[in-house]
Design an enzyme around this catalytic site. Structure first.
Site, PDB file in Angstrom:
ATOM      1  CB  THR A 173      32.313 -49.131  40.635  1.00 44.67           C
ATOM      2  OG1 THR A 173      33.664 -48.657  40.596  1.00 44.67           O
ATOM      3  CG2 THR A 173      32.030 -49.666  42.035  1.00 44.67           C
ATOM      4  CG  PHE A 175      27.712 -49.029  43.536  1.00 45.06           C
ATOM      5  CD1 PHE A 175      28.077 -48.383  44.711  1.00 45.06           C
ATOM      6  CD2 PHE A 175      28.280 -48.622  42.344  1.00 45.06           C
ATOM      7  CE1 PHE A 175      28.990 -47.338  44.690  1.00 45.06           C
ATOM      8  CE2 PHE A 175      29.199 -47.583  42.311  1.00 45.06           C
ATOM      9  CZ  PHE A 175      29.561 -46.941  43.489  1.00 45.06           C
TER      10      PHE A 175
END
Length: 286
Positions: A173, A175
Site C-alpha cells: 500500500t 500512503f
C-alpha cells in the site's frame, strides 16, 4: 520538544497505524473513525499531519481519498510504502475447521479473495481491519475470524491461524502524508514527485494535447487517474510526475498543460520515498 500528532483512519493496530509508526517513530499516532474525520482533524488543527492510504497493488486505488483530496484544502508532503502482511485471526480455541465467516475492511477482503474462497468462508465488510479484530475478540465466537495485522492480534488477544493470508507477495500500500500547510521539497532534494489535479477543456483531443508537453520534455508520469464530473462532460485527472515545478522541463510541461485545461492545482512537491525504487524493483522480479 512535544510530539507531533499524526492522524490515521482506523483503530489501533490497523495497517495505517503501522505505517505511522514506521515513518514517524518519535511522534504520536492518533486514530480516527473515518477518512472524513481524519481530513477534518488536519484542517482544523487537531492534528499536525495525516497518514492516508492512496493505492494498493492488489485492490487498486482507495476511492474515498481520490474524491476527498480535490475537495480538501490539504497538501501532500511525503509518501511511504507499506508491505501489507494480512493475518487470519480468531479467538483462542478457534481453528480453521470452526470458522464460517471472516470480517475486514473491503480492501483487505479483496486482497485475500482467493484465500477466503479456498477456506469456504463468508466475507463480511467492516470499517477497518483492526476494528474487525476488536469485534471478534469481543464476540468470543469461534466461528468468526478477522483479517488484520499481527499488532491487532497482540492488542486484542487473538491467535494467528494463518499468516501472510494475502493472495500475492507484492501486496503493498502506498500512503501519502498530508499537511494543512504547503511544505514543498526543494529542487535539490531530488528525486522528488509533484502531484496535481486538473480538468481538461471540453474540446477534441484535449487530454492528448494537455499531456503532450510531458512527453516532449522527457518527464516521467508515474500515475494518471480520471474522475468524471456530475454532467459526464468534463473529466478531472490526478497525476504524479517525477520532477520539481522549478525544473525547466517541468515548468515548460506545466505551462503547456495549463493552456489546455480549465483548472490546475498542484497538491504538493515532496521527496520520493527511499522505498519507491525497492518496491519498483520487486515488481520487475529483481
Amino acid at each position: 520538544m512535544s510530539k507531533r500528532k499524526i492522524i490515521y483512519q482506523g483503530e489501533p493496530g490497523a495497517n495505517s497505524h503501522i505505517a505511522v509508526t514506521q515513518m514517524f517513530p518519535d511522534d504520536e499516532p492518533v486514530a480516527s473513525e473515518t477518512f472524513h474525520e481524519a481530513f477534518a482533524a488536519l484542517t482544523e488543527g487537531r492534528a499536525d499531519l495525516a497518514m492516508i492510504p492512496i493505492d494498493n497493488t492488489l485492490a487498486g486505488r482507495v476511492a474515498d481519498i481520490h474524491h476527498l483530496m480535490p475537495e480538501s484544502d490539504v497538501y501532500i508532503v511525503g509518501e511511504h510504502f507499506l508491505r501489507v502482511n494480512h493475518q487470519l485471526l480468531a479467538i483462542p480455541g478457534a481453528t480453521l475447521a470452526t470458522l464460517k465467516t471472516v470480517a475486514s475492511h473491503p480492501h483487505a477482503l479483496g486482497q485475500c479473495r482467493k484465500s477466503i474462497r479456498a477456506l469456504g468462508l463468508t466475507p463480511i465488510t467492516t470499517a477497518d481491519t483492526a476494528g474487525a479484530a476488536r469485534e471478534i475478540a469481543e464476540a468470543g465466537d469461534p466461528t468468526r475470524a478477522a483479517i488484520a495485522t499481527s499488532l491487532a492480534a497482540r492488542i486484542y488477544g487473538l491467535n494467528v491461524l494463518r499468516s501472510e493470508f494475502e493472495d500475492a507477495a507484492h501486496n503493498t500500500t502506498r500512503f501519502v502524508v498530508l499537511s494543512a500547510t504547503r511544505r514543498d521539497a526543494r529542487p535539490e532534494d531530488a528525486p522528488v514527485l509533484t502531484s496535481f489535479i486538473f480538468k481538461v477543456r471540453n474540446v477534441p483531443a484535449a487530454l492528448y494535447k494537455a499531456l503532450g508537453g510531458f512527453a516532449t520534455n522527457g518527464i516521467n508520469m508515474v500515475k494518471l487517474e480520471s474522475y468524471v464530473d456530475e454532467g459526464f462532460n468534463v473529466a478531472q485527472f490526478y497525476a504524479d510526475i517525477v520532477g520539481h515545478p522549478e525544473d525547466r522541463n517541468v515548468k515548460l510541461a506545466l505551462e503547456e498543460l495549463a493552456f489546455f485545461t480549465s483548472y490546475l492545482r498542484i497538491l504538493g512537491t515532496y521527496k520520493a520515498s527511499p522505498l519507491r525504487d525497492l518496491w519498483s524493483l520487486s515488481q520487475n522480479g529483481h
